[in-house]
Design a protein around this motif. Structure first.
Motif, PDB file in Angstrom:
ATOM      1  N   CYS A 133       0.836  -1.117  -0.187  1.00 56.58           N
ATOM      2  CA  CYS A 133       0.009  -0.080   0.084  1.00 56.58           C
ATOM      3  C   CYS A 133       0.840   1.202  -0.017  1.00 56.58           C
ATOM      4  O   CYS A 133       1.899   1.311   0.850  1.00 56.58           O
ATOM      5  CB  CYS A 133      -0.860  -0.039   1.281  1.00 56.58           C
ATOM      6  SG  CYS A 133      -1.790   1.347   1.440  1.00 56.58           S
ATOM      7  N   CYS A 136      -2.410   5.978  -0.331  1.00 54.63           N
ATOM      8  CA  CYS A 136      -2.805   6.990  -1.467  1.00 54.63           C
ATOM      9  C   CYS A 136      -4.003   8.115  -0.890  1.00 54.63           C
ATOM     10  O   CYS A 136      -4.264   9.113  -1.261  1.00 54.63           O
ATOM     11  CB  CYS A 136      -2.964   6.438  -2.736  1.00 54.63           C
ATOM     12  SG  CYS A 136      -4.752   5.424  -2.713  1.00 54.63           S
ATOM     13  N   CYS A 139      -8.626   4.706  -1.376  1.00 54.61           N
ATOM     14  CA  CYS A 139      -8.410   3.266  -1.804  1.00 54.61           C
ATOM     15  C   CYS A 139      -9.271   2.795  -2.962  1.00 54.61           C
ATOM     16  O   CYS A 139     -10.221   3.092  -2.916  1.00 54.61           O
ATOM     17  CB  CYS A 139      -8.761   2.427  -0.527  1.00 54.61           C
ATOM     18  SG  CYS A 139      -7.746   0.908  -0.658  1.00 54.61           S
ATOM     19  N   LEU A 141      -9.233  -0.477  -3.697  1.00 53.18           N
ATOM     20  CA  LEU A 141      -9.095  -2.077  -3.815  1.00 53.18           C
ATOM     21  C   LEU A 141     -10.439  -2.798  -3.943  1.00 53.18           C
ATOM     22  O   LEU A 141     -10.484  -3.791  -4.246  1.00 53.18           O
ATOM     23  CB  LEU A 141      -8.648  -2.527  -2.386  1.00 53.18           C
ATOM     24  CG  LEU A 141      -7.010  -2.155  -1.947  1.00 53.18           C
ATOM     25  CD1 LEU A 141      -6.967  -2.605  -0.562  1.00 53.18           C
ATOM     26  CD2 LEU A 141      -6.282  -2.935  -3.134  1.00 53.18           C
ATOM     27  N   CYS A 148      -3.665  -3.985  -4.833  1.00 54.81           N
ATOM     28  CA  CYS A 148      -3.382  -2.745  -5.009  1.00 54.81           C
ATOM     29  C   CYS A 148      -2.487  -2.279  -6.222  1.00 54.81           C
ATOM     30  O   CYS A 148      -1.348  -2.677  -6.447  1.00 54.81           O
ATOM     31  CB  CYS A 148      -2.792  -1.761  -3.915  1.00 54.81           C
ATOM     32  SG  CYS A 148      -2.381  -0.208  -4.153  1.00 54.81           S
TER      33      CYS A 148
END
Ligand code: SF4
Ligand code: SF4
Lengths: 220, 129
Positions: A133, A136, A139, A141, A148
């Motif tokens: 990760c 950022c 997310c 996902l 990611c």
């Protein structure tokens, strides 16, 4: 968790040049798990520092300590107590957050980082840690089967794969690394959600997190 | 430093190397007397830190002596020890100490001659530098 690596001994010794009494402080959480700055690594580095300086004919007194979580002020204060007063400089084996927490608490002492903090990741197997990760702040996902693309795709593509995927599902920049988008495809396939691959995603807003990041709980 | 106070620390597994050392004694085999034998339950008990500490406290050479590969009483203790000795060599090199000053050796309990020879070899090695 935070993954870090120890700096080369020479670099550490250069930072410490001129100091005669130092305190090496490890962290019992993330960097213990990635074998970079836990109790054992504190012992090894301290021992190496003593050996190296006695070989050069210099006196160096090295004290050792480990704080359960170096990024928590209370824990640092509780563990270190008066030890800090006895030394001229502190060598932190925590991640960058740990180093800065201590720097803030002990403003009158120079503090040096013994580690290079590298990424947020997970232990894949004994002795191997992978980046997972990039924090950022927005997310993605949900659309990628929990894989990611921001950090696991070498190009950070949100609409992958690129044209360079190798046979066997490896990345064109490194045949050792999996193509994140092949992993995403296979994961979505398993879940019967391949339709997600047909969607086009607008460039992500990478400015969600205003640096320096700050989060305040609604109730505190 | 004279040879007398240049010490060798030999971590000896109780199942093999320690018995070989014992046998060497009973057979009156001569070997240098600047070695300190430390009995350990298994070579796998020796950590990198034990090795570094030995040097910190003034040892000039360290031997980690365990069972033959495939014959460790605790299955993989000697394999772990081998890896750790390798790691210790790198750590020592980083501080400017010759990596050859630490060595892993494998024994069966009857190898009294070999025990004496390994001590002799290490004693020679630390004399050279
Ligand atoms: S200082 Fe905090 S974030 Fe950093 S390694 Fe320790 S526990 Fe993890
Ligand atoms: S999309 Fe952003 S927040 Fe989610 S895992 Fe990737 S870098 Fe982390």
């Amino acid at each position: 968790m935070i993954i870090a690596e120890r700096k080369p001994l020479e670099e550490i010794r250069n930072m410490l040049a001129g100091y005669k009494r130092i305190l090496v402080v490890g962290c019992g959480t993330c960097v213990t798990i990635c074998w970079a700055g836990g109790e054992k690594e504190v012992g090894i580095l301290s021992s190496q520092l003593r050996l190296a300086s006695s070989k050069d004919g210099n006196e160096l007194s090295v004290m050792e300590a480990v704080v359960e979580r170096q990024c928590e002020k209370e824990m640092v204060l509780e563990e270190l107590g008066d030890k800090v007063q006895e030394v001229e400089a502190i060598l932190s084996m925590g991640c960058g957050a740990g180093v800065q927490t201590m720097a803030e608490l002990f403003e009158e002492k120079p503090i040096f980082p013994a580690l290079n903090t590298t990424f947020i990741g997970m232990p894949e197997k004994e002795g191997l840690w992978l980046e997972m990760c990039g924090a950022c702040g927005d997310c993605f996902l949900d659309r990628t089967g929990g894989i990611c693309p921001v950090v696991r795709c070498a190009k950070g593509l949100l609409n992958g794969p690129c044209g360079g995927t190798r046979k066997g599902g490896k990345c064109e920049i490194d045949p050792e690394k999996d193509c994140a988008w092949v992993l995403i495809y296979r994961r979505l396939e398993k879940q019967g959600r391949l339709a997600l691959m047909r969607k086009y995603y607008e460039p992500k807003n990478y400015r969600v997190v205003k640096r320096p990041g700050k989060i305040e709980a609604l109730e505190a | 430093m004279t040879r007398e106070n240049k010490k060798i620390i030999a971590f000896c597994c109780a199942e093999s190397a320690y018995r070989a050392a014992d046998r060497a004694g009973r057979l009156r085999i001569r070997y240098p007397d600047n070695v300190r034998v430390i009995r350990i339950p298994c070579a796998g008990r020796v950590s990198v830190l034990h090795i570094l500490k030995a040097f910190e406290k003034g040892a000039a050479g360290v031997l980690v002596m365990g069972c033959q590969e495939g014959a460790c009483r605790h299955l993989t203790g000697n394999i772990r020890a081998k890896e750790r000795v390798k790691y210790a060599k790198d750590l020592l090199k980083e501080v400017g100490i010759n990596g050859q000053r630490v060595k892993m050796v494998n024994f069966s309990p009857d190898m009294a001659q070999k025990f004496a020879r390994e001590i002799e070899e290490m004693a020679e090695k630390i004399k050279e530098e």
